[in-house]
Design a protein around this motif. Structure first.
Motif, PDB file in Angstrom:
ATOM      1  N   CYS A 200      77.794 -35.061  13.835  1.00 33.79           N
ATOM      2  CA  CYS A 200      77.766 -33.597  13.766  1.00 33.79           C
ATOM      3  C   CYS A 200      77.000 -32.965  14.922  1.00 33.79           C
ATOM      4  N   GLY A 201      76.233 -33.775  15.642  1.00 32.66           N
ATOM      5  CA  GLY A 201      75.461 -33.242  16.761  1.00 32.66           C
ATOM      6  C   GLY A 201      74.703 -34.364  17.445  1.00 32.66           C
ATOM      7  N   ASN A 202      73.905 -34.000  18.451  1.00 33.57           N
ATOM      8  CA  ASN A 202      73.119 -34.992  19.178  1.00 33.57           C
ATOM      9  C   ASN A 202      72.100 -35.662  18.245  1.00 33.57           C
ATOM     10  N   GLY A 203      71.760 -36.893  18.565  1.00 30.45           N
ATOM     11  CA  GLY A 203      70.767 -37.610  17.767  1.00 30.45           C
ATOM     12  C   GLY A 203      70.784 -39.088  18.098  1.00 30.45           C
ATOM     13  N   TYR A 204      70.204 -39.890  17.244  1.00 29.54           N
ATOM     14  CA  TYR A 204      70.232 -41.338  17.413  1.00 29.54           C
ATOM     15  C   TYR A 204      70.401 -41.979  16.040  1.00 29.54           C
ATOM     16  N   VAL A 205      71.006 -43.145  16.018  1.00 32.30           N
ATOM     17  CA  VAL A 205      71.286 -43.850  14.775  1.00 32.30           C
ATOM     18  C   VAL A 205      69.979 -44.466  14.262  1.00 32.30           C
ATOM     19  N   SER A 206      69.512 -43.983  13.126  1.00 33.72           N
ATOM     20  CA  SER A 206      68.254 -44.496  12.560  1.00 33.72           C
ATOM     21  C   SER A 206      68.497 -45.632  11.575  1.00 33.72           C
ATOM     22  N   ALA A 207      69.726 -45.774  11.040  1.00 32.83           N
ATOM     23  CA  ALA A 207      70.024 -46.862  10.098  1.00 32.83           C
ATOM     24  C   ALA A 207      71.530 -47.003   9.921  1.00 32.83           C
TER      25      ALA A 207
ATOM     26  N   VAL B  85      76.248 -44.384   7.911  1.00 34.64           N
ATOM     27  CA  VAL B  85      75.439 -44.312   9.124  1.00 34.64           C
ATOM     28  C   VAL B  85      74.460 -43.157   8.956  1.00 34.64           C
ATOM     29  N   GLU B  86      73.198 -43.440   9.189  1.00 28.68           N
ATOM     30  CA  GLU B  86      72.166 -42.402   9.132  1.00 28.68           C
ATOM     31  C   GLU B  86      71.786 -42.010  10.547  1.00 28.68           C
ATOM     32  N   ILE B  87      71.897 -40.714  10.832  1.00 29.46           N
ATOM     33  CA  ILE B  87      71.595 -40.208  12.183  1.00 29.46           C
ATOM     34  C   ILE B  87      70.447 -39.219  12.109  1.00 29.46           C
ATOM     35  N   ASP B  88      69.432 -39.457  12.931  1.00 33.01           N
ATOM     36  CA  ASP B  88      68.307 -38.537  13.057  1.00 33.01           C
ATOM     37  C   ASP B  88      68.666 -37.531  14.137  1.00 33.01           C
ATOM     38  N   HIS B  89      68.858 -36.282  13.722  1.00 26.33           N
ATOM     39  CA  HIS B  89      69.260 -35.229  14.664  1.00 26.33           C
ATOM     40  C   HIS B  89      68.059 -34.484  15.242  1.00 26.33           C
TER      41      HIS B  89
END
Length: 246
Positions: free
Chosen positions: A161-168, A179-183
């Motif tokens: 949905c937007g910029n971030g990194y895969v946290s899990a 997929v968990e993404i920290d935005h």
């Protein structure tokens, strides 16, 4: 004090011995020793002697380690103090530093989302509902729904949905693969019900990154094929439409 004089009946007058007998019973001192007062005082004296002897024995039996030095306060050894200080320092060093706005795990500020888009183009199968109970066709009951279900087709692309990194990256028995993404700025999204995952933990993503293909949500398998999308702000669930609906 009453005094009585007696003479011995034996012998002549010259050798007769004079005997003086004190009428002991009639004196105050005599009456005291022969009365109950004497025994009361004697009992008190014996009790005092016994208490003093027990106190001396108890003090002698006290371990040396338990005795504190006289004339000074008991102070822990420097060795124990230093070890406690070191333990406290180790505990503090394990507490992660989290910047005010961006998670410390994010590689750079480019991983913070400044805007959000929908991960798929389909309509809503089931809205977010934290307080109102919704019917679950899978479990045949009423329950809350802490996510937004977006309709799709099997193996359809799912994008971040937007910029971030895969946290899990997790395979959950109820939510399926997700997929968990920290935005960034406390916003975390979970993309649940994937059949195939294309990203790995720690990988940076943007709004154009395909993170996987749509699969099935086990706990919602009786509903139409969909992506179960969850958003969290500071670890509290929030309605995803607050982000992707703008």
């Amino acid at each position: 004090m009453n005094i009585r004089i007696f003479f011995s009946p034996r012998g002549n007058n010259n050798s007769r011995k004079a005997m003086i007998f004190l009428d002991y019973k009639k004196t105050k001192l005599g009456r005291f020793f022969l009365g109950k007062g004497f025994y009361g005082v004697l009992a008190l004296c014996l009790a005092a002697v016994g208490a003093a002897a027990w106190s001396a024995f108890d003090r002698a039996a006290e371990p040396e380690s338990a005795k504190k030095p006289e004339g000074s306060q008991y102070i822990a050894s420097s060795e124990n103090t230093s070890s406690d200080t070191q333990a406290g320092a180790d505990t503090e060093s394990k507490i992660p530093y989290i910047p005010e706005d961006v998670s410390s795990s994010a590689p750079s500020s480019s991983n913070v989302a400044t805007s959000f888009t929908a991960p798929m183009s389909g309509g809503t199968v089931k809205p977010y509902s934290e307080n109102e109970l919704l019917y679950s066709a899978t479990f045949s009951d009423m329950r809350t729904h802490l996510g937004l279900d977006i309709e799709g087709t099997a193996e359809e692309d799912v994008r971040a949905c937007g910029n971030g990194y895969v946290s899990a990256v997790i395979d959950d028995p109820l939510l399926g693969k997700y997929v968990e993404i920290d935005h960034g700025k406390g916003v975390v999204a979970r993309y649940c019900g994937l059949g195939t995952v294309y990203v790995e933990e720690g990988e940076s993503v943007t709004a154009t990154t395909c993170i996987g293909l749509l699969g099935t949500v086990p706990s919602e398998c009786q509903d139409a094929t969909h992506l179960h999308l969850e958003f969290y702000y500071d670890e509290y669930p929030v309605d995803p439409m607050q982000y992707i609906g703008q």
